[in-house]
Scaffold this motif. Structure first.
Motif, PDB file in Angstrom:
ATOM      1  N   UNK A   3       2.878  12.409  -4.536  1.00 49.90           N
ATOM      2  CA  UNK A   3       3.696  11.563  -3.497  1.00 49.90           C
ATOM      3  C   UNK A   3       2.778  10.624  -2.742  1.00 49.90           C
ATOM      4  N   UNK A   4       2.489   9.666  -3.344  1.00 48.99           N
ATOM      5  CA  UNK A   4       1.569   8.607  -2.964  1.00 48.99           C
ATOM      6  C   UNK A   4       1.926   7.249  -3.406  1.00 48.99           C
ATOM      7  N   UNK A   5       1.661   6.148  -2.686  1.00 52.92           N
ATOM      8  CA  UNK A   5       1.594   4.956  -3.123  1.00 52.92           C
ATOM      9  C   UNK A   5       0.199   4.106  -2.599  1.00 52.92           C
ATOM     10  N   UNK A   6      -0.316   3.501  -3.773  1.00 58.28           N
ATOM     11  CA  UNK A   6      -1.658   2.887  -3.665  1.00 58.28           C
ATOM     12  C   UNK A   6      -1.342   1.574  -3.747  1.00 58.28           C
ATOM     13  N   UNK A   7      -1.640   0.781  -2.539  1.00 57.82           N
ATOM     14  CA  UNK A   7      -1.422  -0.770  -2.580  1.00 57.82           C
ATOM     15  C   UNK A   7      -2.598  -1.406  -2.935  1.00 57.82           C
ATOM     16  N   UNK A   8      -2.719  -1.924  -3.771  1.00 56.26           N
ATOM     17  CA  UNK A   8      -3.788  -3.102  -3.900  1.00 56.26           C
ATOM     18  C   UNK A   8      -3.667  -4.355  -3.202  1.00 56.26           C
ATOM     19  N   UNK A   9      -4.541  -5.004  -2.454  1.00 50.42           N
ATOM     20  CA  UNK A   9      -4.543  -6.191  -1.708  1.00 50.42           C
ATOM     21  C   UNK A   9      -5.717  -7.018  -1.847  1.00 50.42           C
ATOM     22  N   UNK A  10      -5.870  -8.044  -1.169  1.00 51.09           N
ATOM     23  CA  UNK A  10      -6.896  -9.131  -1.349  1.00 51.09           C
ATOM     24  C   UNK A  10      -6.902  -9.772  -0.140  1.00 51.09           C
ATOM     25  N   UNK A  11      -8.071 -10.342   0.178  1.00 46.49           N
ATOM     26  CA  UNK A  11      -8.663 -11.403   1.048  1.00 46.49           C
ATOM     27  C   UNK A  11      -7.742 -11.142   2.410  1.00 46.49           C
ATOM     28  N   UNK A  12      -7.646 -10.132   2.990  1.00 45.09           N
ATOM     29  CA  UNK A  12      -6.885  -9.903   4.174  1.00 45.09           C
ATOM     30  C   UNK A  12      -7.260 -10.574   5.268  1.00 45.09           C
ATOM     31  N   UNK A  13      -6.522 -11.199   6.110  1.00 48.70           N
ATOM     32  CA  UNK A  13      -6.670 -11.813   7.351  1.00 48.70           C
ATOM     33  C   UNK A  13      -5.716 -11.726   8.329  1.00 48.70           C
ATOM     34  N   UNK A  14      -5.799 -11.920   9.630  1.00 49.17           N
ATOM     35  CA  UNK A  14      -5.005 -11.908  10.509  1.00 49.17           C
ATOM     36  C   UNK A  14      -5.550 -12.526  11.923  1.00 49.17           C
ATOM     37  N   UNK A  15      -4.922 -12.242  13.089  1.00 47.79           N
ATOM     38  CA  UNK A  15      -5.452 -12.728  14.148  1.00 47.79           C
ATOM     39  C   UNK A  15      -6.193 -11.571  14.767  1.00 47.79           C
ATOM     40  N   UNK A  16      -6.584 -10.550  14.149  1.00 48.05           N
ATOM     41  CA  UNK A  16      -7.016  -9.126  14.720  1.00 48.05           C
ATOM     42  C   UNK A  16      -8.365  -9.242  13.740  1.00 48.05           C
ATOM     43  N   UNK A  21     -10.208 -16.200   8.137  1.00 45.19           N
ATOM     44  CA  UNK A  21      -9.717 -17.016   8.942  1.00 45.19           C
ATOM     45  C   UNK A  21     -10.546 -17.148  10.214  1.00 45.19           C
ATOM     46  N   UNK A  22     -10.652 -16.144  10.932  1.00 45.19           N
ATOM     47  CA  UNK A  22     -11.294 -16.305  12.310  1.00 45.19           C
ATOM     48  C   UNK A  22     -12.860 -16.667  12.481  1.00 45.19           C
ATOM     49  N   UNK A  70      -4.942 -15.082  -0.256  1.00 45.49           N
ATOM     50  CA  UNK A  70      -5.033 -14.725   0.727  1.00 45.49           C
ATOM     51  C   UNK A  70      -3.982 -13.736   1.372  1.00 45.49           C
ATOM     52  N   UNK A  71      -4.072 -12.747   2.122  1.00 46.75           N
ATOM     53  CA  UNK A  71      -2.977 -11.964   2.462  1.00 46.75           C
ATOM     54  C   UNK A  71      -2.958 -11.598   4.069  1.00 46.75           C
ATOM     55  N   UNK A  72      -1.925 -11.881   4.501  1.00 47.50           N
ATOM     56  CA  UNK A  72      -1.589 -12.079   5.948  1.00 47.50           C
ATOM     57  C   UNK A  72      -1.306 -10.527   6.109  1.00 47.50           C
ATOM     58  N   UNK A  73      -2.125  -9.828   7.122  1.00 52.24           N
ATOM     59  CA  UNK A  73      -1.987  -8.545   7.421  1.00 52.24           C
ATOM     60  C   UNK A  73      -0.799  -7.931   7.890  1.00 52.24           C
ATOM     61  N   UNK A  74      -0.042  -8.834   8.828  1.00 50.56           N
ATOM     62  CA  UNK A  74       1.302  -8.587   9.054  1.00 50.56           C
ATOM     63  C   UNK A  74       2.294  -8.354   7.914  1.00 50.56           C
ATOM     64  N   UNK A  75       2.163  -9.479   6.897  1.00 49.47           N
ATOM     65  CA  UNK A  75       3.030  -9.476   5.695  1.00 49.47           C
ATOM     66  C   UNK A  75       2.735  -8.055   4.711  1.00 49.47           C
ATOM     67  N   UNK A  76       1.513  -7.696   4.951  1.00 48.22           N
ATOM     68  CA  UNK A  76       1.299  -6.509   4.146  1.00 48.22           C
ATOM     69  C   UNK A  76       1.799  -5.063   4.901  1.00 48.22           C
ATOM     70  N   UNK A  77       1.708  -5.203   6.273  1.00 45.05           N
ATOM     71  CA  UNK A  77       2.356  -4.267   7.129  1.00 45.05           C
ATOM     72  C   UNK A  77       3.873  -3.963   6.908  1.00 45.05           C
ATOM     73  N   UNK A  78       4.454  -5.177   6.816  1.00 45.28           N
ATOM     74  CA  UNK A  78       5.964  -5.628   6.597  1.00 45.28           C
ATOM     75  C   UNK A  78       6.161  -4.644   5.069  1.00 45.28           C
ATOM     76  N   UNK A  79       5.553  -5.123   4.100  1.00 45.67           N
ATOM     77  CA  UNK A  79       5.550  -4.499   2.973  1.00 45.67           C
ATOM     78  C   UNK A  79       5.502  -2.945   2.954  1.00 45.67           C
ATOM     79  N   UNK A  80       4.428  -2.446   3.308  1.00 38.88           N
ATOM     80  CA  UNK A  80       4.516  -1.012   3.450  1.00 38.88           C
ATOM     81  C   UNK A  80       5.698  -0.531   4.475  1.00 38.88           C
ATOM     82  N   UNK A  81       6.105  -0.877   5.372  1.00 42.08           N
ATOM     83  CA  UNK A  81       7.289  -0.230   6.112  1.00 42.08           C
ATOM     84  C   UNK A  81       8.543  -0.557   5.087  1.00 42.08           C
TER      85      UNK A  81
END
Length: 283
Positions: free
Chosen positions: A143-156, A161-162, A184-195
Motif C-alpha cells: 500500500x504505497x504510492x511512489x511519486x517521482x518528481x523533478x526540479x522542485x521549487x517554492x518560496x520555502x 528559484x530563490x 520545474x515543479x511547484x512544491x505546492x502543486x506537488x502537495x496538492x497532487x499528493x492530497x
C-alpha cells in the motif's frame, strides 16, 4: 483522517503546511527530522503508535545531489534505510505510504518523456539511493504510492528559484546551463497532487491495482537557462543572462541531460490537474 508528514521543515513539508487549512477533513501531524528520525526504526514505531495515522507522506530525504558523491553512506541511510523503516511501520500499523522520489533515477539519455515503466539507470549516488529507497518500499509494503518528481521549487527552503532571485539582486550578469532539459515543479502543486491521491483513497476510489509508481511535475519542458530567464522576466529583474553548456559548469554529480516526466498516469487515475511550468508563484 490523520495524515502524518515527515520532513516538515523541508520544501514539500512547508508547502503542505501552507495549504493544510484548505483541507478541514484532514488532521495533519507534521514532524521535523529531529522529532521523527526516519533512520531510527524504534523512533518511527513510537511516533506512529502515538499518532495513529491513516496516511504517511514521506517528505524527508537527503537531496544534496553533489554532496552525496562524497557522503554516500549518509545519503544511503536517509534515502534507503529511512524509506525502509517507514514501509515497515506503515505495514505494521496499516498506513498508506506516499513517498517522494526523483527524476535522478534516470540517466537522461531519453528523447521523450519518461513513463513509470521506463527502466531506471541512475548515474550518481543521489539517484542510486533514491532508487534503492523505492525498491525497499516495494519489497515491504504494497500500500504505497511512489511519486517521482523533478526540479522542485517554492518560496520555502533552498531551491533554484530563490537562488536566481538572490543572484539577480547581487549581480549584473549570470550564466546558466542550457543543455539540461526537464520540468520545474511547484512544491505546492506537488502537495496538492499528493492530497488528491489521499482524498481519492479516503473516498474508497482506490483499488489494489492503483498502488505503485507515479510521475508528477508541472507541464511542459525547459532548460535551466529558460527557467532562469522566465524567473527574471516575471520578477522584472534586469540582468545579462547568458546560456552555457554543462561542460562549462562541472559538478561532482552528473545531471540528466533530459529528465522530462510523463504525467499521463496520475492524470488518468486520479484526475490530477497539471499546470504549465510557467504558471509559478512570484515571490
Amino acid at each position: 483522517m490523520v495524515v502524518l508528514v515527515t520532513g516538515a521543515s523541508g520544501q514539500l513539508g512547508q508547502a503542505l503546511q501552507s495549504i493544510a487549512n484548505q483541507y478541514a477533513e484532514i488532521e495533519f501531524q507534521f514532524y521535523t527530522s529531529s522529532e521523527l528520525d526516519i533512520t531510527n526504526l524504534e523512533n518511527c514505531k513510537t511516533i506512529f503508535a502515538e499518532a495513529r495515522p491513516d496516511f504517511c507522506i514521506n517528505a524527508a530525504a537527503y537531496t544534496a545531489v553533489d554532496k552525496a558523491e562524497s557522503e554516500p553512506e549518509k545519503a544511503r541511510v536517509i534515502n534507503v534505510e529511512g524509506p525502509r523503516n517507514l514501509a515497515i511501520v506503515c505495514k505494521e500499523f496499516g498506513v498508506v505510504l506516499l513517498h517522494i522520489s526523483t527524476d535522478f533515477i534516470f540517466d537522461g539519455a531519453a528523447t521523450k518523456p519518461y513513463t513509470e515503466e521506463d527502466s531506471p539507470n541512475p548515474t550518481g549516488v543521489y539517484g542510486q539511493t533514491k532508487l534503492e529507497g523505492e525498491k525497499a518500499i516495494q519489497e515491504i509494503w504494497e500500500k504505497h504510492f511512489i511519486i517521482r518528481t523533478s526540479w522542485v521549487y517554492s518560496e520555502f527552503g533552498n531551491n533554484f528559484l530563490k537562488t536566481m532571485l538572490r543572484l539577480g539582486s547581487e549581480r549584473d550578469a549570470l550564466s546558466v546551463v542550457n543543455d539540461q532539459i526537464g520540468t520545474p515543479t511547484n512544491a505546492v502543486d506537488l502537495a496538492k497532487a499528493l492530497l488528491k491521491i489521499i482524498k481519492s483513497c479516503d473516498d474508497e476510489f482506490i483499488s489494489a491495482s492503483h498502488y505503485g509508481v507515479y510521475n508528477f511535475s508541472n507541464e511542459g519542458q525547459c532548460s535551466w537557462y529558460d527557467f532562469a530567464k522566465k524567473i527574471f522576466e516575471i520578477n522584472n529583474i534586469n540582468i545579462d543572462l547568458q546560456p552555457i553548456p554543462t561542460s562549462n559548469y562541472p559538478t561532482p554529480a552528473k545531471r540528466p541531460a533530459y529528465s522530462v516526466l510523463d504525467k499521463s498516469k496520475i492524470k488518468r487515475i486520479f484526475g490530477v490537474e497539471v499546470r504549465e511550468w510557467e504558471e509559478f508563484v512570484v515571490i
